[in-house]
Design a protein around this motif. Sequence first.
Motif, mmCIF file in Angstrom:
data_model
loop_
_atom_site.group_PDB
_atom_site.id
_atom_site.type_symbol
_atom_site.label_atom_id
_atom_site.label_comp_id
_atom_site.label_asym_id
_atom_site.label_seq_id
_atom_site.Cartn_x
_atom_site.Cartn_y
_atom_site.Cartn_z
ATOM 1 N N ILE B 155 -11.795 -127.971 -29.441
ATOM 2 C CA ILE B 155 -11.468 -129.261 -28.833
ATOM 3 C C ILE B 155 -11.016 -130.209 -29.922
ATOM 4 O O ILE B 155 -11.671 -130.300 -30.973
ATOM 5 C CB ILE B 155 -12.708 -129.844 -28.142
ATOM 6 C CG1 ILE B 155 -13.223 -128.832 -27.129
ATOM 7 C CG2 ILE B 155 -12.418 -131.193 -27.547
ATOM 8 C CD1 ILE B 155 -13.502 -129.379 -25.802
ATOM 9 N N VAL B 156 -9.930 -130.877 -29.688
ATOM 10 C CA VAL B 156 -9.468 -131.889 -30.633
ATOM 11 C C VAL B 156 -9.589 -133.256 -29.971
ATOM 12 O O VAL B 156 -9.183 -133.438 -28.821
ATOM 13 C CB VAL B 156 -8.024 -131.611 -31.090
ATOM 14 C CG1 VAL B 156 -7.458 -132.805 -31.858
ATOM 15 C CG2 VAL B 156 -7.993 -130.364 -31.977
ATOM 16 N N VAL B 157 -10.169 -134.187 -30.724
ATOM 17 C CA VAL B 157 -10.443 -135.526 -30.214
ATOM 18 C C VAL B 157 -9.802 -136.546 -31.144
ATOM 19 O O VAL B 157 -10.156 -136.612 -32.326
ATOM 20 C CB VAL B 157 -11.959 -135.797 -30.168
ATOM 21 C CG1 VAL B 157 -12.234 -137.137 -29.501
ATOM 22 C CG2 VAL B 157 -12.696 -134.665 -29.475
ATOM 23 N N ALA B 158 -8.870 -137.310 -30.603
ATOM 24 C CA ALA B 158 -8.262 -138.376 -31.392
ATOM 25 C C ALA B 158 -9.159 -139.609 -31.358
ATOM 26 O O ALA B 158 -10.054 -139.710 -30.526
ATOM 27 C CB ALA B 158 -6.874 -138.699 -30.847
ATOM 28 N N ALA B 159 -8.912 -140.542 -32.277
ATOM 29 C CA ALA B 159 -9.737 -141.752 -32.377
ATOM 30 C C ALA B 159 -11.209 -141.362 -32.327
ATOM 31 O O ALA B 159 -11.998 -141.915 -31.570
ATOM 32 C CB ALA B 159 -9.382 -142.746 -31.264
ATOM 33 N N ALA B 160 -11.568 -140.405 -33.183
ATOM 34 C CA ALA B 160 -12.854 -139.716 -33.064
ATOM 35 C C ALA B 160 -14.054 -140.594 -33.394
ATOM 36 O O ALA B 160 -15.171 -140.288 -32.979
ATOM 37 C CB ALA B 160 -12.862 -138.472 -33.961
ATOM 38 N N SER B 161 -13.839 -141.674 -34.112
ATOM 39 C CA SER B 161 -14.979 -142.554 -34.395
ATOM 40 C C SER B 161 -15.039 -143.699 -33.399
ATOM 41 O O SER B 161 -15.929 -144.545 -33.473
ATOM 42 C CB SER B 161 -14.888 -143.106 -35.824
ATOM 43 O OG SER B 161 -13.812 -144.024 -35.934
ATOM 44 N N GLY B 162 -14.099 -143.739 -32.480
ATOM 45 C CA GLY B 162 -14.028 -144.827 -31.502
ATOM 46 C C GLY B 162 -15.030 -144.656 -30.376
ATOM 47 O O GLY B 162 -15.745 -143.647 -30.282
ATOM 48 N N ALA B 163 -15.064 -145.641 -29.503
ATOM 49 C CA ALA B 163 -16.079 -145.690 -28.454
ATOM 50 C C ALA B 163 -16.010 -144.480 -27.531
ATOM 51 O O ALA B 163 -17.040 -143.931 -27.134
ATOM 52 C CB ALA B 163 -15.901 -146.972 -27.638
ATOM 53 N N VAL B 164 -14.804 -144.038 -27.211
ATOM 54 C CA VAL B 164 -14.650 -142.899 -26.307
ATOM 55 C C VAL B 164 -14.679 -141.588 -27.092
ATOM 56 O O VAL B 164 -15.426 -140.661 -26.759
ATOM 57 C CB VAL B 164 -13.341 -143.024 -25.486
ATOM 58 C CG1 VAL B 164 -13.111 -141.779 -24.644
ATOM 59 C CG2 VAL B 164 -13.374 -144.268 -24.602
ATOM 60 N N GLY B 165 -13.866 -141.519 -28.146
ATOM 61 C CA GLY B 165 -13.731 -140.264 -28.894
ATOM 62 C C GLY B 165 -15.052 -139.753 -29.443
ATOM 63 O O GLY B 165 -15.331 -138.546 -29.400
ATOM 64 N N ALA B 166 -15.877 -140.646 -29.953
ATOM 65 C CA ALA B 166 -17.159 -140.226 -30.526
ATOM 66 C C ALA B 166 -18.016 -139.522 -29.481
ATOM 67 O O ALA B 166 -18.691 -138.533 -29.775
ATOM 68 C CB ALA B 166 -17.897 -141.443 -31.088
ATOM 69 N N VAL B 167 -17.973 -140.021 -28.260
ATOM 70 C CA VAL B 167 -18.776 -139.428 -27.187
ATOM 71 C C VAL B 167 -18.166 -138.108 -26.728
ATOM 72 O O VAL B 167 -18.872 -137.126 -26.499
ATOM 73 C CB VAL B 167 -18.940 -140.426 -26.019
ATOM 74 C CG1 VAL B 167 -19.716 -139.787 -24.878
ATOM 75 C CG2 VAL B 167 -19.638 -141.695 -26.500
#
Lengths: 346, 346
Positions: B155-167
């Motif tokens: 799984i690749v998650v952009a904006a990974a430290s952001g409110a959505v991406g981190a979760v």
Amino acid sequence: MSQAKNLRVVLASRPVGEPGDDNFKLEESALPKPAVGQVLLRTLFLSLDPYMRGRMSDAKSYAEPVQIGDVMVGGTVCEVLESEDAALKKGDTVVAYTGWQSHAVVSARTVRKIDQAADLKGLPLSTALGVLGMPGMTAYTGLLNIGQPKAGETIVVAAASGAVGAVVGQIAKIKGCRVVGIAGGKRKCDYVTGELGFDLCVDHKDAGFAAKLKQACPNGIDVYFENVGGPVFDAVLPLLNDFARIPVCGLINHYNDSATTHAGASGPDRVPLLMRAILTKRLTFRGFIVSDFGAQTKQFESDMSTWVTSGQVKYLEDVVDGLDKAPRAFQGLLRGENFGKLVVKV
Amino acid sequence: MSQAKNLRVVLASRPVGEPGDDNFKLEESALPKPAVGQVLLRTLFLSLDPYMRGRMSDAKSYAEPVQIGDVMVGGTVCEVLESEDAALKKGDTVVAYTGWQSHAVVSARTVRKIDQAADLKGLPLSTALGVLGMPGMTAYTGLLNIGQPKAGETIVVAAASGAVGAVVGQIAKIKGCRVVGIAGGKRKCDYVTGELGFDLCVDHKDAGFAAKLKQACPNGIDVYFENVGGPVFDAVLPLLNDFARIPVCGLINHYNDSATTHAGASGPDRVPLLMRAILTKRLTFRGFIVSDFGAQTKQFESDMSTWVTSGQVKYLEDVVDGLDKAPRAFQGLLRGENFGKLVVKV
């Protein structure tokens, strides 16, 4: 068996843009003998389908490309001439994937025996390559699994008189939808509304096509069955409703694009706009090929043979006589010159 | 109540490109009195989220734009100061959608009472706007319903430290996936792997980002959670595996695009290439917003509060003090300058 040779069409060279006569070569080869577990088949009908253009290129796709000098691939209905396998006997009829040739020796396990009376309800053998075969099942599985049409929704079907589109629209009518077809030319459009029972059909060759499509869809579009791409897709995109579903099973307008023409496609780059439409309208785009839904074969065969014999689903075949005519017929298919499911009587 | 005035931030003008200070105006207004069925609220925390950029423009989207002179919209946690409704009393805490202002009078039916002990398991009230609120539920519903992650998948998650991406990434870890984050800068990447437990994080500001992402995904990508678009999407697209799923919940890289910059986006037009990828790889792209899955609120709250209190899901908040700081903080959010869920303590 009257013929001692196998007549076949091989890929002579990879086309750049539209395929031409010189990309194909008609040749004769010796008939091989079946070994244990194999059968010798004589082709009765060969299916010609748009996806074959993809197999002529060596770009990465869901299937391996045809190699230069190899027989063009394709679905066939064949008669068993000799069998070295207990499961089949001389005279049996099978659906196979033996390609553009008059004969083939294959493993008996790669073919499927069909009974014209039981499996096709007495319909012509060629329907096993059309409405009761791969194109019909492509329409059925893509529309029902991905399109998920609901009564009252508006469905737009491109290539509406073609092998897949005609079936998509008729199933959508069975499901209670308002069905708008898109086809090229008055003759096809008249057939789509008059014979197939679509509510409307818009001619994509008309000036002002996009405006006419908009007029034909006053409530927007809930399902767009994509098998063409190009200007038709461009006209559809702004009309899609929130939560619209777009099964993607073909892009015939782009099959003749080469890497070069892709790279040179005029801008602007509309990928950001497309992604924005997906986000804000919560669209679902999903690509598929019929084998992804292989588990639904029995259900498809049962439903479709019932619909066809009851007259709820009609079909039209464009039969070309002789394997030597296949290359030209295929080139015409990519230009939309066929009228109905294109098959070659071999 | 110590303050007789309402402090609020209104939309002063529509931005072209990045929002600037002059698009916002801080002003005071009189405090209205609640009528029957209404409550007077004092804002404790205001959530700042990327989607708000969309509300500043008048382009068609899933929600109405904010009108010039109107208060900027936004989710809030508020205290009830006065109540003219039996369902709420002075001192209650509620989640509301009262926007960028210190006070508001709204119908009691438009807010949801929360109990810090029971509903938030004793976590800070601000989490009702983050990991236990809209961003957390966006991650949860989009990943589970559309992404459908399976153990062992990448799984690749952009904006990974952001409110959505981190979760998203932490839930994917719980589901047994290999999780690759994308974030801007070493500090964020270190946090994503060190604190959040992602397997890898690739810095999109690095030279050779696309090559590094490819290296980080030797088995390709099965789920890409899209919330940024732009060059990150371009690097992901060629790595997508057959049958990959792409939940599309945001496109922050494009939020500052104007109609003009869209129209002038440099070619070639890659829509045909994207459609070809959807077809040949049988990709699923599906846009969504959290309210599409409103029926799953209870399940989300139960799962997420369990995961957060057990430490399986960690969260980080970037708290800005004072409503007057909101416009600058929001501008920074669109540039990725925040670190963790951005909230304003009002």
